[in-house]
Design an enzyme around this catalytic site. Sequence first.
Site, PDB file in Angstrom:
ATOM      1  N   GLY A  40      -2.056   4.445   0.419  1.00 31.75           N
ATOM      2  CA  GLY A  40      -2.590   4.647  -0.924  1.00 31.75           C
ATOM      3  C   GLY A  40      -1.778   3.900  -1.967  1.00 31.75           C
ATOM      4  O   GLY A  40      -2.336   3.302  -2.894  1.00 31.75           O
TER       5      GLY A  40
ATOM      6  N   ASN B 215      -2.330  15.089  -8.178  1.00 34.39           N
ATOM      7  CA  ASN B 215      -1.708  15.594  -6.961  1.00 34.39           C
ATOM      8  C   ASN B 215      -0.815  16.801  -7.197  1.00 34.39           C
ATOM      9  O   ASN B 215      -0.556  17.562  -6.277  1.00 34.39           O
ATOM     10  CB  ASN B 215      -0.912  14.481  -6.274  1.00 34.39           C
ATOM     11  CG  ASN B 215      -0.032  13.705  -7.231  1.00 34.39           C
ATOM     12  OD1 ASN B 215      -0.528  13.108  -8.195  1.00 34.39           O
ATOM     13  ND2 ASN B 215       1.257  13.722  -6.994  1.00 34.39           N
TER      14      ASN B 215
ATOM     15  N   GLN C 282      -6.044  11.866  -3.920  1.00 31.03           N
ATOM     16  CA  GLN C 282      -6.174  13.323  -3.735  1.00 31.03           C
ATOM     17  C   GLN C 282      -7.627  13.746  -3.600  1.00 31.03           C
ATOM     18  O   GLN C 282      -7.933  14.721  -2.910  1.00 31.03           O
ATOM     19  CB  GLN C 282      -5.534  14.091  -4.901  1.00 31.03           C
ATOM     20  CG  GLN C 282      -4.040  14.246  -4.808  1.00 31.03           C
ATOM     21  CD  GLN C 282      -3.584  14.968  -3.555  1.00 31.03           C
ATOM     22  OE1 GLN C 282      -4.198  15.925  -3.083  1.00 31.03           O
ATOM     23  NE2 GLN C 282      -2.493  14.503  -2.991  1.00 31.03           N
TER      24      GLN C 282
ATOM     25  N   SER D 256      -6.227   7.017   0.696  1.00 31.26           N
ATOM     26  CA  SER D 256      -5.199   7.013   1.729  1.00 31.26           C
ATOM     27  C   SER D 256      -5.634   7.919   2.873  1.00 31.26           C
ATOM     28  O   SER D 256      -5.979   9.078   2.651  1.00 31.26           O
ATOM     29  CB  SER D 256      -3.882   7.512   1.134  1.00 31.26           C
ATOM     30  OG  SER D 256      -2.921   7.623   2.158  1.00 31.26           O
ATOM     31  N   GLY D 257      -5.593   7.387   4.094  1.00 31.39           N
ATOM     32  CA  GLY D 257      -6.087   8.127   5.250  1.00 31.39           C
ATOM     33  C   GLY D 257      -5.407   9.469   5.489  1.00 31.39           C
ATOM     34  O   GLY D 257      -6.052  10.452   5.847  1.00 31.39           O
TER      35      GLY D 257
ATOM     36  N   CYS E 280      10.560  14.521  -9.259  1.00 34.54           N
ATOM     37  CA  CYS E 280      10.821  13.083  -9.372  1.00 34.54           C
ATOM     38  C   CYS E 280      11.449  12.624  -8.073  1.00 34.54           C
ATOM     39  O   CYS E 280      10.911  12.859  -7.019  1.00 34.54           O
ATOM     40  CB  CYS E 280      11.643  12.780 -10.597  1.00 34.54           C
ATOM     41  SG  CYS E 280      10.732  13.181 -12.098  1.00 34.54           S
TER      42      CYS E 280
HETATM   43  C1  LIG Z   1      -0.308  10.648  -1.727  1.00 38.88           C
HETATM   44  C2  LIG Z   1      -0.736   9.970  -2.992  1.00 38.88           C
HETATM   45  C3  LIG Z   1      -0.567   8.592  -3.184  1.00 38.88           C
HETATM   46  C4  LIG Z   1       0.180   7.714  -2.199  1.00 38.88           C
HETATM   47  O1  LIG Z   1      -0.475   7.555  -0.988  1.00 38.88           O
HETATM   48  P1  LIG Z   1       0.377   7.008   0.272  1.00 38.88           P
HETATM   49  O2  LIG Z   1      -0.631   6.717   1.311  1.00 38.88           O
HETATM   50  O3  LIG Z   1       1.286   8.105   0.648  1.00 38.88           O
HETATM   51  O4  LIG Z   1       1.071   5.781  -0.200  1.00 38.88           O
HETATM   52  C5  LIG Z   1      -1.041   8.018  -4.342  1.00 38.88           C
HETATM   53  N1  LIG Z   1      -1.668   8.749  -5.265  1.00 38.88           N
HETATM   54  C6  LIG Z   1      -1.867  10.075  -5.126  1.00 38.88           C
HETATM   55  C7  LIG Z   1      -2.595  10.829  -6.178  1.00 38.88           C
HETATM   56  C8  LIG Z   1      -1.406  10.730  -3.981  1.00 38.88           C
HETATM   57  O5  LIG Z   1      -1.574  12.044  -3.855  1.00 38.88           O
END
Ligand SMILES: *Cc1c(COP(=O)(O)O)cnc(C)c1O
Length: 392
Positions: free
Chosen positions: A72, A155, A185, A205-206, A331
């Site tokens: 993601g 998130n 999310q 993101s998978g 953070c």
């Molecule tokens: C988890 C998340 C990401 C990052 O995704 P990854 O695959 O872990 O890099 C980005 N944005 C949000 C809102 C997320 O919850």
Amino acid sequence: MAEPVYLDNAATTPVDPRVFEAMRAFWLEDWGNPSSVYAVGRRARRALDNARDRCAQVLNCRANEIIFTGCGSESDNLAIKGSAMALAEQRGWKHLVTSRVEHHAVLHACEWLEKHQGFEISYVEVDHHGRVDPAEVAAAVRPDTAVVSIMYANNEVGTIEPVSEIARVVKATNPHTVVHTDAVQAGGLMPLDVQALGVDSLALSGHKFYAPKGVGLLYLRRGTPLVHLLSGGGQERGIRAGTENVAYIVGMTVALELAYAEQAERVAHVSRLRDQLIEGILASIDGAQLTGHPTQRMPNSASFAIEGADGESLLLNLDQEGIYASSGSACTSGTLEISHVLCALGLPETQARGSLRLTTGVRTTEADVARLLEVLPAIVARVREVTPSLVG
Ligand SMILES: *Cc1c(COP(=O)(O)O)cnc(C)c1O
């Protein structure tokens, strides 16, 4: 010891066994390089093309508008940096608009453009529920705004943003501004029809919907300006070089299809358990308040500010009971900084420090919820006792 209780599905989800089974063949049999001309490569190519068609079906777009990525964060970086730098080159535009509650994948990509490419960033504020006002986004858009990036769902506090309305008002203000949304999310639980959303790009993101970690996708509307960040071979139409991770791409595709085939049941299940968590915690813990929007929130997300309790201590105590939860993105973990999201919501520090995020998933059970509700009041009392300086 009882089975651990996993209430952190916004952090990651376990791989669905059906997804795992679908991936197997791409290590053991059809392991070829999709760019090779012989049979084992051609089989991998067919699987890749097929996966792209099926993802496009779910998102209601064309197959060549799907770019497979490594996560993601990569999708967000590619969209934001790629479109921003393209518009800087083509039109001299160097202005970005985003919100204060974005994931660091978005915020830090914008800051990178500010630091290394001379961009200027306008941040739109959110209300105390974490909602962005589309009118404020429109007011922030200028004739030189290259990219607007507002997340689909938060998130930390689960708030759903009015993305389609934002896309509409941005386009009405500056039709050439690229509208990106981080839908990581939202993916799997919320509608993902990119035509209805009206955005130019969207990141998924998978591992947030029962596929493995390390694979993502970017929807990129045809004609959207984008410079390429990863140079090499001609994979992903030259946009994202690197031999494709066929097994993971197939896994993510199957997971995406399953999520939307089963969406109604999943939403009903996770939201029923989420509501039990919200009602139970608000009823049993004085000084606990729900953070995020009361109704416009992710069906799996229950997030709280617990007055006078330290979030990190809550997590450690829950962990001792075999319950896995999360606090605000403290953070960089280990620091005492409080979450940028809870700050943006205007929470006083005594409350923001006591943040607790519980996110349900398809495997969460009523017994899991009952267990959390059983142990939390005593944990909160204990944690409050040892952090007296924070009691308001
Ligand atoms: C988890 C998340 C990401 C990052 O995704 P990854 O695959 O872990 O890099 C980005 N944005 C949000 C809102 C997320 O919850």
